[in-house]
Design a protein around this motif. Sequence first.
Motif, short mmCIF file in Angstrom:
data_model
loop_
_atom_site.label_atom_id
_atom_site.label_comp_id
_atom_site.label_asym_id
_atom_site.label_seq_id
_atom_site.Cartn_x
_atom_site.Cartn_y
_atom_site.Cartn_z
N TYR A 1 6.34 3.01 -0.29
CA TYR A 1 5.36 1.93 -0.26
C TYR A 1 5.59 1.02 0.95
CZ TYR A 1 4.34 3.51 -4.94
OH TYR A 1 3.98 4.29 -6.01
N SER B 1 0.84 -1.20 0.00
CA SER B 1 0.00 0.00 0.00
C SER B 1 0.87 1.25 0.00
CB SER B 1 -0.89 0.01 1.24
OG SER B 1 -0.08 0.01 2.40
N ARG C 1 -3.91 3.58 1.09
CA ARG C 1 -4.50 2.97 -0.11
C ARG C 1 -3.85 1.63 -0.39
NH1 ARG C 1 -3.51 6.45 -4.74
NH2 ARG C 1 -4.06 4.65 -5.99
N GLN C 2 -4.65 0.60 -0.38
CA GLN C 2 -4.17 -0.74 -0.70
C GLN C 2 -4.05 -0.84 -2.22
OE1 GLN C 2 -3.52 -2.88 1.81
NE2 GLN C 2 -2.60 -4.23 0.26
N LYS D 1 -2.81 -6.53 -4.30
CA LYS D 1 -3.65 -7.42 -3.50
C LYS D 1 -3.38 -8.86 -3.90
CE LYS D 1 -7.12 -3.77 -3.52
NZ LYS D 1 -8.39 -3.32 -4.12
#
Lengths: 475, 252
Positions: free
Chosen positions: B56, B13, B17-18, B21
């Motif tokens: 990140y 993320s 905000r991811q 995934k």
Amino acid sequence: MSENDESQAQREAIEVDRTKGDFKYAEDYAFDAGIGLNPQVIDYISKVKGEDPWILEFRQKALKIFNDLPMPTHWATQDLDSIKFDSIRYYLAKGQKPVRTWEEVPEDVKETFERLGIPESERKFLAGVEAQFDSEAVYSRMKDELEKQGVIFCGPTEGLRDHPDIFRKWFGKVIPAGDNKFAALNSAVFSGGSFIYVPKGVKVAQPLQAYFRINAENFGQFERTLIIADEGSEVTYMEGCTAPKFETATLHSAVVELVALKGAKIQYITVQNWSANVFNLVTKRGVAEEDAEVRWIDCNIGSRLTMKYPGVVLRGKRARGEVLSIALANDGQHQDTGAKMIHAADETSSNIIAKSISVGAGRSTYRGLVHMPKTLKNCKNNTECDALLINEHSRTDTYPAISVRGQKNSVQHEASVSKVSAEQIFYMMQRGLSEGEAMSLAVNGFVNDLVKEFPMEYSVELKRLIELQMEGSVG
Amino acid sequence: MADSLIIKNLNASIGDRQILKNFSLTIPKGEVHAIMGPNGTGKSTLAKVLAGHPDYTVQSGEATLDGQPILGQEPDSIARAGLFLAFQYPSEIPGVTIANFIRAALIARQEKGAPFDAKAYYAELYAKMDALKMDRKFTSRFVNEGFSGGEKKRCEILQMMMLKPKYAVLDETDSGLDIDALRIVSEGVNHMRGPSIGCLVITHYQRLLEYIVPDRVHIMYDGHIVHSGGKELAVELEAKGYDWVKKELASA
């Protein structure tokens, strides 16, 4: 990485490597003027040196001026008030006389300079070397052929004693004792430094060099340099400065006067790497007569506070003056530097390029003065000052003062501030450079166009110093 | 599968905000893989996370380069381990020439204090510049300063060719290129293709893949790969458009 870790890593990446200069030897001095400043101290210094009465008188007058002048904290930093003039030692010497062979230099002093790499560099490319340990020169040597050509390279004591006809005329004339508080202080207690005379038409191809080393704690070094380049002659002088890391403040307050007579050229190069406890308050000024050129190349690395504004008085027609300066302010340091160009004749030209780098909580200040009175014509000045900030906490200020009147005079002034961004660092690290190497490359890039103007040997030395500064403890 | 770039169940993320995934992908050495996908789907994030960008945060997952874990390493260690990222927007480095920059990067890979063969270096640099149709004068220009889009990308490929990575991630290398520049850049990449390098080509358009023909094509959507196939998948995607991805593949 959290923000704290990051700033810690950044500090480590830029931690100064002082290991090279950070060592000291026993303080066993035969001549010690004691602690504090008063007329008796001045008498003592003058007596030890066996000076003529007029020099003692010059010193005592200067002491009065020093005591009368206020500290310039109304425009400069308040940090000046931290200097405790009463706890400083103003003259320390081992009774040394400058010797001409390296073997004769006392062991501990020799080792000091060997560790700094001094005789080594002499062998490579220098025309002459002088090394000063605290108050007095310990070593002075010049190539024989220069001596035969009449070049004089000695200290102020010897210069005023042995060549009064040459040096007395100019001594204290370019920078009178009353010029500023610290010039007055130097005039009162000066010891050591270089006196150089280059006869008419003699071009000294290789640089003359001096090293200044502070070894004792709570000590003030007050060297005095006067260089006279007679008509049509040329000379390059280079000075290097270091001191070990002390807990308490140490004072370095020099006065440097340059006289370039008709058609002469003087280039004066300083690469200082003071430790972070040194107050470095230096007055430097040159006079350029008709068609003469004075060029200051000034690299200020280290010190707690540096205040230094090399200047040129352009006194003869078509005289040229130039100041190229690089200042690097690391954590806890303030580099207050700049340049002064006083145009005093027609068709004179001056150029100032000042670059400063502020790292961590380091602070750099540029102060410039360009003066062209209305009686003059066809004078030119170009001023560029660029600042580079390495992170959020660093600070830079620019105070240019330009007064230009008269016809056909032209002035250009440019200033810029840039930052080494996190993206730039990431980009360089993605190519395999460590954080320290990346910052060092960015800083070297920033000063690149200026360093190209330096003689080769010094640009290599400067690059190495910048790398040491930026890489520090990062392996 | 030690000779591969392996990414397993990667979650990452930026801020809150991811973006990535459960992302997984394996690129065997010797192959060229392409990742395609709509804007904002996490393609560039993947490139930056692999390269160790400090902005990140990696929550979980792993990435190994020939068996060596790279997540959590400093960007320079990852680079020296053999990962090269050709940036979509390469930074300018004022005052640092291309020749000095690449030299510094090569020296950083040497043992400290080892001698650097400058003559061999320039010979190789000039040969690679010739291959990329770059003027020799380029060596003395400052890295990316005042470069056109095409010049920047060619400079990235030049660095890649000089640094000889084990794996290269090319992030939107086609953006901002005209057809001639695209062809030259692609030739550079194709020139490097071989058993000793694995490439991940990130692109929004199929156009680039006409020049750099991939062994595998992956479609990325919402932070992970939703569909994989051969080179014909790129053509299919071009024909059906990204709506197809959103409607059919993402819901599958």
